[in-house]
Design a protein around this motif. Sequence first.
Motif, mmCIF file in Angstrom:
data_model
loop_
_atom_site.group_PDB
_atom_site.id
_atom_site.type_symbol
_atom_site.label_atom_id
_atom_site.label_comp_id
_atom_site.label_asym_id
_atom_site.label_seq_id
_atom_site.Cartn_x
_atom_site.Cartn_y
_atom_site.Cartn_z
ATOM 1 N N TYR B 55 0.937 -1.258 -0.106
ATOM 2 C CA TYR B 55 -0.044 -0.097 -0.006
ATOM 3 C C TYR B 55 0.797 1.310 -0.010
ATOM 4 O O TYR B 55 1.358 1.593 1.052
ATOM 5 C CB TYR B 55 -0.962 0.039 1.325
ATOM 6 N N ALA B 57 0.496 4.447 -0.574
ATOM 7 C CA ALA B 57 0.607 5.691 0.470
ATOM 8 C C ALA B 57 0.791 5.509 1.853
ATOM 9 O O ALA B 57 1.370 6.299 2.553
ATOM 10 C CB ALA B 57 -1.117 6.089 0.300
ATOM 11 N N LYS B 58 0.555 4.304 2.200
ATOM 12 C CA LYS B 58 0.758 3.866 3.689
ATOM 13 C C LYS B 58 2.266 3.731 3.962
ATOM 14 O O LYS B 58 2.749 4.032 4.799
ATOM 15 C CB LYS B 58 0.139 2.675 4.110
ATOM 16 N N ARG B 60 4.521 5.512 2.061
ATOM 17 C CA ARG B 60 5.002 6.863 1.875
ATOM 18 C C ARG B 60 4.922 7.656 3.350
ATOM 19 O O ARG B 60 5.800 8.443 4.059
ATOM 20 C CB ARG B 60 4.302 7.928 0.939
ATOM 21 N N TYR B 61 3.555 7.403 4.039
ATOM 22 C CA TYR B 61 3.145 7.956 5.277
ATOM 23 C C TYR B 61 4.577 7.432 6.312
ATOM 24 O O TYR B 61 4.828 8.243 7.203
ATOM 25 C CB TYR B 61 1.864 7.940 5.730
ATOM 26 N N LYS B 64 7.630 9.184 6.451
ATOM 27 C CA LYS B 64 7.483 10.283 7.186
ATOM 28 C C LYS B 64 7.393 10.332 8.750
ATOM 29 O O LYS B 64 7.892 11.139 9.442
ATOM 30 C CB LYS B 64 6.408 11.194 6.580
ATOM 31 N N ASP B 65 6.683 9.345 9.065
ATOM 32 C CA ASP B 65 6.420 9.251 10.469
ATOM 33 C C ASP B 65 7.445 8.770 11.294
ATOM 34 O O ASP B 65 7.770 9.119 12.563
ATOM 35 C CB ASP B 65 4.901 8.352 10.651
#
Lengths: 192, 192
Positions: B55, B57-58, B60-61, B64-65
């Motif tokens: 996934y 988008a998950k 990429r997040y 960042k996190d």
Amino acid sequence: MIEFWYEFASTYSYPAAMRVERVTKAAGVALRWRPFLLGPIFGAQGWNDSPFNIYAAKGRYMWKDLPRICEAEGIPLNKPVKFPQNGLKAARLALVAGDRIADFTRAVYTANFAEQRDISDDATLSEIVTKLGMDADAMFTAANTPENKAALKAQTDEAIACDIFGAPWFFVGDEPFWGNDRLEDAIAWAKT
Amino acid sequence: MIEFWYEFASTYSYPAAMRVERVTKAAGVALRWRPFLLGPIFGAQGWNDSPFNIYAAKGRYMWKDLPRICEAEGIPLNKPVKFPQNGLKAARLALVAGDRIADFTRAVYTANFAEQRDISDDATLSEIVTKLGMDADAMFTAANTPENKAALKAQTDEAIACDIFGAPWFFVGDEPFWGNDRLEDAIAWAKT
């Protein structure tokens, strides 16, 4: 300023919605309420149901974790009559609730996760709106215009474009924070 | 007592592994290190890769996190040479590390997430073990016995039986806590 993105069916959005105004106000951070729909986002990754239903162990864990969070927050939790509920109508109404969006949003989450009401039912939503002293007929008419339906679709398209894949979600400018447990981090980021 | 379940490939297990001993000691709570493999668990739900890769988008997040978390914890983070890495050999070695399991575990996570080393490479693992003052030959021999291979399989089977679906994971008795950000909740639970 913090953007709070939420979906009315989303379990972890419930405690977030109930506390986000209080904690952002206490921190002196502005808040923008951004209802959207997770269905199209989940659908695009091949899910036609909540991941908490598709992945059973994940669902069992969430139903242990969420009660702990709600208890710590002092908010009631009763398993919804159906999970997930269809939040489409509620989201359209939220978009036309103007400066009552916070009150309306909390009332819908309470109906879903505390009062075991069907939030896809016009009668439930009409009662919520009326109790808040708003004109139900006018609200439903405004919610169902083609322009407002397009506005909710645009809101959801924006969520997809912003790489949002779950709820609740917070943005501070471009900085993303996913989950109720990241609200304090988002506030800290907003204050720096 | 807290059980800390971890997989050497798991990103959020890295900050958890680096701080779990410190924070449980400070709280006076006993700690048990439980390495296991996520691969078979993900495989059973139809994933042949990390959900952070499946996934996008998950993923990429998360990238960042995780840097925000590591920065707040004061631990270095450099994107691994490969993600996810194969933690099988490291997990087998962890099971025979005895009272050095904490040191060994932290060294492997540091190699993976700070030093951009290949933790599936015997040379990397041998260097780690040797630097810790342990006998690499004896460790590898013990790690590769049929009994130890079966022990790791049993550990992973136990994780599945306990409804573990991700890492890091904490148990306080039967009470489950998923994620690095739930460690403080697990400690609070253990103390009540």
